[in-house]
Scaffold this motif. Structure first.
Motif, short mmCIF file in Angstrom:
data_model
loop_
_atom_site.label_atom_id
_atom_site.label_comp_id
_atom_site.label_asym_id
_atom_site.label_seq_id
_atom_site.Cartn_x
_atom_site.Cartn_y
_atom_site.Cartn_z
N TYR A 96 35.80 47.07 105.05
CA TYR A 96 35.42 46.66 103.70
C TYR A 96 35.45 45.14 103.50
O TYR A 96 34.69 44.58 102.74
N ARG B 111 34.54 42.91 105.56
CA ARG B 111 33.60 42.20 106.44
C ARG B 111 32.69 41.25 105.67
O ARG B 111 32.32 40.20 106.19
N VAL C 170 28.98 44.62 110.96
CA VAL C 170 28.53 45.98 111.26
C VAL C 170 29.41 46.94 110.47
O VAL C 170 30.59 46.66 110.24
N THR C 171 28.87 48.06 110.02
CA THR C 171 29.69 48.99 109.23
C THR C 171 30.75 49.66 110.10
O THR C 171 30.58 49.80 111.31
N GLU C 172 31.83 50.08 109.46
CA GLU C 172 32.95 50.66 110.21
C GLU C 172 32.59 52.00 110.85
O GLU C 172 33.26 52.43 111.78
#
Lengths: 253, 385
Positions: free
Chosen positions: A66, A68, A78-80
């Motif tokens: 969150y 990032r 990049v998304t988790e």
């Protein structure tokens, strides 16, 4: 020095970082995210650089989680979900399902060769998340290690509330009615596991299953998930760094 | 006959400039003697109002501003579109709702139907009984009867006579508008598309608030020409590598633009909308030969929406759009507590699975509190493609 990549997974509760060198984790660190994710991430970065004796210029930095968005020194974000899949495949090559119970999200990801096939996340609700466990532990006057100790004997009782806020008051009445803290703690973990199983039911779950995120160290949760899934669940000491490892791997690809 | 509303609401002075401007623009229209009909749904046959020389405005609200007011009368666990629209009606904060001399609703979903009953206490409301089936002779006959009743209501309320010739001319005009808007969104069949999904949505959504038909047609035509020209000159607002997304589900626009924004910020591009404001409405032309009222009735009844059972036409359109626009992934937006779309979402998911097209359902409401969650979900989906 070979190719160095740093992955920082700044979640709502904890900020994790790993330094990746020649395909291996050379350094890892974690600290509470606190109120300033950007500064915490910077502190994590500095610590990794010192630990590995790396130079700032030769680093490739990838941020996830969150926090990032605010990490402006990262080359990429990049998304988790992508990162957890990629990180899990490093920790447990051939992993097919990743279960991550994070601070404000829980997710079940179907993975093949480190790539996300599909995923399910909790709706906008704290029930079934790490925050819910933390809040419940606090209600019983223990920290997370104290909470883990309460789970050792495997006692349990039923918690029926689906909502974190109502579950909180249910905990109070259960304790008041004479239930032991061990029983209530077991009930809470079972309710989180049941929530997660409901998410998992929406995708095709295949073994091996890796539990990632900070709560992977909670043995009682792993057991409760195995009961719910009717499948073995694997954890690793690197599990909490899965997102950060995935981010670091993303930086290499 | 109804008396056309021309005075400003009492709370006008408390409005910010932009809202005051909106009211003043509508007042000017009203002062010129033009009657205004408010509509909620794509099933509302606009040709009838157009034939009568009336202006039609969309009343589906798209902001959470008036939801607290609405919740004084309505349950909180209700679709935000219904709550918000009703909220604007009881607070006099929407110029279109406020200046509507007639409000037309349909028996689409249960929430709307019951809200219209409450709305009827403060506005001049006419309800059309929309069948849930599209292909039985009974459904078709009922719907045509309902349009006859609507035509008569309009003639009475606005003291006009609507002839077949007027209806035919209205069909011709609406067809031209549909054709142009379709031409606009079909520009995005190109790879890379010459416009972003945000831009496309703004044109499609904005078209319903342009009240001068000739000007509207000219503007859409100019927009198409402008986009083509820029593309031919080498402008590429979207990279060729961007995964191509079809958006479907509940009505989209206003605050729910956030769904398009998170997809495009994640590197995807929305190339087509299978929503009320998009292909659902523009895809087909209304027949021009023969009895105009039958043609209008037949045309509107075939719109594919989750309120229909079975909703065959929606799936037929989805399949065709996926092929035509070379879709890499489908994102369905459902509004909280919209049962028709939320339940049908499962069928859409299976439909896409059978065709190996990745699918993501995003549930949202009219708040902006879930942007973080939406962007993580949409981001992961785009990364997955």
């Amino acid at each position: 020095m070979g190719q160095v990549s740093i992955g920082i997974d700044c979640g709502s509760a904890a900020c994790k970082g790993v330094l990746f060198l020649d395909g291996a984790v050379k350094a890892a660190t974690v600290r509470p995210t606190g109120w300033n994710p950007k500064e915490t991430a910077k502190a994590v970065l500095d610590e990794l650089i010192v630990k590995a004796g790396a130079k700032r210029e030769e680093l490739s930095i990838t941020a996830t989680g969150y926090g990032r968005v605010g990490i402006d020194f990262a080359e990429r974000k990049v998304t988790e979900i992508t990162c957890h899949a990629l990180g899990a495949d490093f920790i447990l090559p051939g992993v097919r399902t990743v279960v991550d119970i994070g601070g404000q999200d829980s997710k079940v990801i179907s993975v093949k060769d480190g790539k996300v096939q599909s995923f399910q996340m909790n709706d906008k609700c704290a029930a079934g998340t790490g925050r819910f466990l933390e809040m419940s532990a606090h209600r019983m006057g223990v920290d997370m290690s104290g909470f883990a100790a309460l789970l050792k004997e495997g006692k349990s009782c039923a918690i029926s509330s689906m909502c974190a806020v109502f579950a909180d008051s249910e905990i109070v009445s259960l304790l008041a009615s004479g239930k032991s803290r061990e029983e209530v703690a077991g009930g809470i973990v079972n309710s989180v596991a049941a929530r997660t199983a409901a998410l998992a039911a929406r995708i095709e779950m295949e073994s091996p299953i890796l539990l990632t995120g900070g709560l992977s160290e909670l043995v009682g949760l792993k057991k409760a998930l195995e009961v719910q899934f009717q499948l073995p669940v694997i954890t690793s000491e690197l599990s909490r760094f899965a997102g950060a490892i995935g981010a670091a791997r993303k930086g290499l690809s | 006959m109804v008396e056309l509303k021309t005075q400003l609401p009492r709370i006008f002075d408390s409005f910010a400039q932009a809202r005051q401007d909106g009211f003043l623009a509508m007042k000017k229209l009203k002062d010129s003697g033009t009657g205004v009909v408010g509509q909620f749904c794509t099933y509302t046959p606009q040709e009838i109002f157009m034939a009568a020389g009336l202006v039609t405005v969309g009343l589906c609200a798209t902001s959470d501003e008036t939801i607290p007011d609405a919740e004084k009368d309505l349950p909180s666990n209700l679709c935000p579109l219904i709550k918000s629209s009703y909220g604007f009606a009881i607070t006099d904060k929407c110029p279109y709702m406020y200046f509507s001399d007639l409000v037309v609703g349909e028996t689409t979903c249960d929430g709307k139907v019951k809200m219209y009953e409450l709305l009827g206490k403060i506005k001049n409301v006419h309800i059309l009984e929309l069948p849930k089936r599209q292909n039985t002779p009974q459904a078709k006959a009922l719907w045509r009867e309902e349009l006859v009743r609507l035509k008569e209501r309009v003639e009475k309320d606005f003291h006009v006579t609507i002839t077949d010739e007027m209806l035919q001319e209205a069909i011709r005009r609406r067809n031209m508008e549909r054709k142009l808007l379709k031409e606009l969104y079909e520009l995005s069949t190109l790879t890379p598309p010459p416009l972003t999904g945000m831009r496309q949505l703004q044109v499609l959504f904005g078209a319903q608030f342009k009240f001068n038909w000739e000007e509207k047609i000219k503007e859409i035509g100019n927009a198409i020409a402008g986009i083509r020209q820029a593309y031919d000159a080498g402008e590429r607002p979207v990279p060729a590598s961007a995964p191509r997304i079809l958006v479907t589900g509940c009505p989209i626009g206003g605050v729910t633009e956030k769904v398009v924004r998170v997809i495009e910020e994640a590197g995807g591009v929305v190339v087509v909308f299978e929503n009320c404001t998009g292909a659902k409405q523009m895809d087909r032309q209304c027949r021009e030969e023969g009895d105009p009222l039958t043609n209008i009735a037949d045309h509107y009844l075939q719109i594919g929406c989750a309120v229909m059972t079975p909703d065959t036409n929606r799936f037929e359109l989805l399949e065709r759009l996926c092929e035509q626009f070379h879709i890499d992934g489908v994102v369905e937006m459902t509004l909280q507590a919209c049962h028709p779309y939320a339940v049908e979402a499962h069928s859409v998911k299976l439909f896409m699975q059978e065709r190996n097209i990745p699918y993501l359902q995003l549930e949202t409401d009219y708040s902006t509190a879930d942007i973080g969650q939406l962007s993580t979900r949409a981001g992961a989906f785009v990364e997955m493609l």
